[in-house]
Structures are given as structure tokens and as C-alpha cells.
Scaffold this active site. Structure first.
Site, PDB file in Angstrom:
ATOM      1  N   GLY A  12     -23.332 -17.008 -34.164  1.00  0.00           N
ATOM      2  CA  GLY A  12     -22.945 -17.838 -35.295  1.00  0.00           C
ATOM      3  C   GLY A  12     -24.042 -18.799 -35.653  1.00  0.00           C
ATOM      4  CB  CYS A  13     -23.892 -22.074 -37.370  1.00  0.00           C
ATOM      5  SG  CYS A  13     -24.975 -23.425 -37.844  1.00  0.00           S
ATOM      6  CG  PHE A  14     -29.778 -21.418 -35.936  1.00  0.00           C
ATOM      7  CD1 PHE A  14     -29.468 -22.475 -36.768  1.00  0.00           C
ATOM      8  CD2 PHE A  14     -30.841 -20.595 -36.292  1.00  0.00           C
ATOM      9  CE1 PHE A  14     -30.197 -22.719 -37.929  1.00  0.00           C
ATOM     10  CE2 PHE A  14     -31.581 -20.833 -37.445  1.00  0.00           C
ATOM     11  CZ  PHE A  14     -31.244 -21.895 -38.268  1.00  0.00           C
ATOM     12  CD1 TRP A  15     -28.798 -25.903 -37.062  1.00  0.00           C
ATOM     13  CD2 TRP A  15     -27.073 -26.553 -38.332  1.00  0.00           C
ATOM     14  NE1 TRP A  15     -29.257 -26.028 -38.350  1.00  0.00           N
ATOM     15  CE2 TRP A  15     -28.215 -26.433 -39.157  1.00  0.00           C
ATOM     16  CE3 TRP A  15     -25.872 -26.946 -38.915  1.00  0.00           C
ATOM     17  CZ2 TRP A  15     -28.186 -26.695 -40.517  1.00  0.00           C
ATOM     18  CZ3 TRP A  15     -25.852 -27.210 -40.276  1.00  0.00           C
ATOM     19  CH2 TRP A  15     -26.999 -27.087 -41.063  1.00  0.00           C
ATOM     20  N   GLY A  16     -24.859 -24.955 -33.612  1.00  0.00           N
ATOM     21  CA  GLY A  16     -23.827 -25.095 -32.583  1.00  0.00           C
ATOM     22  C   GLY A  16     -24.188 -24.379 -31.299  1.00  0.00           C
TER      23      GLY A  16
END
Length: 174
Positions: A12-16
């Protein structure tokens, strides 16, 4: 002397994903960079990856010492939802796929074993195993994004859980 290894994951979103690995492993990791892997465009931009046309996934690439953090601990399926094809929470598209990008045969074999274990707990595991190819570091503003922007977007699927919690949520038996 211990060997430095790399591990690359799309969840998923690499930030998380970056935050999840930092929370769980912290200073045991030598580095934790967000970027792009698994596509066809050389040096893609975030905008290109977001269109889906480049084929890349948003990934986290970790450098670690195997004697300090076993690869099997990194590839544990416990901090994202591996059951939704090309989706995590509200994010959808091939760039948000769940994938393990293995760097060698040993990593591939470990990933296969962990994926088989996950299949006993989750009703449907859509995570792919892909040979790691070129890794492109994301733009600077993406690195440590949620540390630098604590009120930034947090995907609802990025949290640590246990195999027992997953079995309960999925209605499966351990």
C-alpha cells in the site's frame, strides 16, 4: 562481520509501510527508504507511478543485518492487509499492490513459507512474489513523510497485529 542484506516490500501507501517498519524494528534497520519497484519506466516520478502506467509499486526498501533482524521477521504479513488485490484501505491501483520483492533464492523460499502460513489465517492472500529489479528512490519529500507531516494521510490498514488477531478477524482457526 555480518553481511548487509536488502528487503523490498509493497504493502500500500509507502508512507505507512515505512512507519510500520520503523515502529517495529527501529534502530535495528540500517536504512529504510521509500521508492518504486516492479515497473518498466526508468527513474519514474511519483506522478507517473500514480497513473499505474509505469507498472511500479510503492515500496519500502530496507537494509538490515540478517544476524540482527531475520528476513522472516521482516516478511511477516502483520502490518497490512494482504487480501485486497491492488488496494490498501482507501488507496487503489497496481501501485498499492501487496508484493514481496525477493533479492535472492533464500528470500524467495522464506517468502513462500510465510505466504503459505498467511494463507492459513487469511481467507484470500493476493500478495505476489516478484524478483526484485531496479529500485528507484522516491522524491525527497516522501522520505519520512509521516514523521515530517504527523497530520498527513494514514492508511487504515497499516497497524501491527498478531496471528491470533488475524485469525479472529478472518474467522479462521489457528
Amino acid at each position: 562481520m555480518s553481511v548487509i542484506s536488502k528487503a523490498t516490500f509493497a504493502a500500500g501507501c509507502f508512507w505507512g509501510v515505512e512507519v510500520a517498519f520503523n515502529k517495529k524494528f527501529g534502530s535495528k534497520l540500517l536504512s529504510n527508504k521509500v521508492g518504486y519497484c516492479g515497473g518498466t519506466t526508468k527513474n519514474p516520478t511519483y506522478k507517473q507511478v500514480c497513473t499505474g502506467a509505469s507498472g511500479h509499486a510503492e515500496v519500502v526498501q530496507i537494509e538490515f543485518k540478517e544476524n540482527e533482524v531475520p528476513y522472516e521477521d521482516l516478511v511477516d504479513f502483520l502490518s497490512h492487509d494482504p487480501t485486497t488485490l491492488n488496494r490498501q484501505g482507501g488507496d487503489s491501483g497496481t501501485q498499492y499492490r501487496s508484493a514481496i520483492f525477493y533479492h535472492d533464492q533464500k528470500q524467495k523460499e522464506i517468502a513462500e513459507k510465510v505466504k503459505a502460513k498467511a494463507a492459513k489465517y487469511f481467507r484470500n492472500v493476493s500478495t505476489t512474489l516478484e524478483k526484485a529489479d531496479d529500485f528507484f528512490v522516491a522524491e525527497d519529500y516522501h522520505q519520512n513523510y509521516l514523521v515530517n507531516n504527523p497530520n498527513g494521510y494514514h492508511c487504515s490498514t497499516h497497524f501491527e497485529r498478531s496471528w491470533e488477531q488475524i485469525a479472529k478477524e478472518e474467522g479462521t482457526k489457528i
